[in-house]
Design a protein around this motif. Structure first.
Motif, mmCIF file in Angstrom:
data_model
loop_
_atom_site.group_PDB
_atom_site.id
_atom_site.type_symbol
_atom_site.label_atom_id
_atom_site.label_comp_id
_atom_site.label_asym_id
_atom_site.label_seq_id
_atom_site.Cartn_x
_atom_site.Cartn_y
_atom_site.Cartn_z
ATOM 1 N N TRP A 203 -41.567 0.894 9.462
ATOM 2 C CA TRP A 203 -41.075 1.288 8.142
ATOM 3 C C TRP A 203 -39.616 1.701 8.258
ATOM 4 O O TRP A 203 -39.222 2.324 9.237
ATOM 5 N N SER A 207 -35.832 2.988 2.877
ATOM 6 C CA SER A 207 -36.330 2.082 1.834
ATOM 7 C C SER A 207 -36.963 2.934 0.736
ATOM 8 O O SER A 207 -37.623 3.942 1.031
ATOM 9 N N GLN A 209 -39.411 2.301 -1.055
ATOM 10 C CA GLN A 209 -40.886 2.280 -1.011
ATOM 11 C C GLN A 209 -41.410 3.366 -0.063
ATOM 12 O O GLN A 209 -42.378 4.063 -0.388
ATOM 13 N N ASN A 243 -37.977 -8.004 5.305
ATOM 14 C CA ASN A 243 -38.373 -6.765 4.653
ATOM 15 C C ASN A 243 -39.550 -7.029 3.711
ATOM 16 O O ASN A 243 -39.427 -7.809 2.779
ATOM 17 N N GLY A 246 -40.295 -2.433 2.218
ATOM 18 C CA GLY A 246 -39.965 -1.238 3.014
ATOM 19 C C GLY A 246 -40.476 -1.321 4.434
ATOM 20 O O GLY A 246 -40.048 -0.582 5.315
#
Ligand SMILES: C[S@@+](CC[C@H](N)C(=O)[O-])C[C@H]1O[C@@H](n2cnc3c(N)ncnc32)[C@H](O)[C@@H]1O
Length: 254
Positions: A203, A207, A209, A243, A246
């Motif tokens: 992750w 990001s 998200q 990507n 995220g």
């Protein structure tokens, strides 16, 4: 009769429970604060808001992430190299309950094989054990293509040049310090065949998200540059970065 289903478990279940309880306590403090007059009321309301932002947000967000993740295939998207190698031998490091390993095994040709290793940290996933992953592979019908055993990323229990592909889905951030991460990358280099591939899924801290899911807890994860530097330091080539909401997948070659 109920058909037995594979149990992949919840990521960081105990952390979600602990954060949610503290967050709900924050909600109660906030409501009490709203009902009181003067400085005490304002102070309690502010404490309540802070507790909710720090704890209730990641508590609810990570619970939602666990539900969403089971409905998506984000861990194996972008791994089309798998189908281009004849008889691929794959090592999944940090296989856990097999959530990603089993998806990879399903996409392997008949002659392909996947080995999985893990130190089975029970705080990472609920029900994390060798018995769980073995049962899940039976239920998913891939036990003839897979072998799982105890083993650490920093001391991989296989000979040199054995694997075409090494996969780590959401694992490297759990390898404790930078030295151990470097040791893990050296071990991966050792067990990979020349020109072999690595998939590293992590992750991305910044990001939206991840921030939405985990709030302040996003600091546990690293920026994309951190992984770039670690990977390149071992002489690997990053072929692509993809990507998926995220979740970043590095596709790397030895
Ligand atoms: C977030 S889980 C991901 C599990 C699995 N890869 C998946 O996609 O569901 C991280 C896993 O890495 C394992 N792990 C942590 N440090 C490890 C290490 N040094 N060597 C091997 N596995 C490790 C944990 O036990 C846990 O099962």
């Amino acid at each position: 009769m109920n058909e037995e289903k594979p149990k992949y478990g919840w990521y960081v279940k105990n952390l979600i429970l602990a954060f949610s309880i503290i967050g709900i306590f924050g909600l109660i403090v906030f409501i009490i604060g709203l009902n009181l007059l003067g400085m005490l009321g304002i102070t309690l309301s502010i404490i309540g808001i802070v507790l909710m932002a720090l704890f209730l947000w990641p508590g609810i967000g990570l619970a939602a992430m666990n539900i969403i993740i089971d409905k998506e295939d984000s861990e194996v998207q972008g791994m089309d190299i798998l189908s281009k190698i004849q008889s691929p031998s794959v090592l999944d490091i940090g296989c856990g309950t097999g959530r990603t390993a089993i998806k990879i095994a399903k996409s392997l040709p008949k002659e392909g094989h996947l080995n999985g290793i893990d130190i089975y940290n029970v705080n990472a996933i609920s029900g994390n054990s060798l018995a769980t992953v073995n049962r899940n592979t039976e239920l998913e019908g891939v036990n003839d293509k897979t072998t799982f055993q105890y083993g650490s990323a920093t001391e991989i229990p296989f000979e040199d040049n054995k694997f075409h592909i090494v996969n780590l889905s959401s694992v490297l951030h759990e390898v404790h310090n930078y030295e151990d991460k470097e040791r893990a990358m050296k071990e991966i280099h050792r067990v990979l065949k020349p020109k072999g591939f690595i998939f590293i899924g992590e992750w991305n801290r910044y990001s939206w998200q991840l921030i939405l899911y985990s709030g302040i807890l996003c600091i546990v994860f690293q920026r994309r540059k951190y992984w770039n530097d670690l990977i390149r330091k071992q002489g690997f080539t990053i072929l692509k970065y993809e990507n998926f909401g995220g979740y970043g997948l590095f596709i790397i070659q030895k």
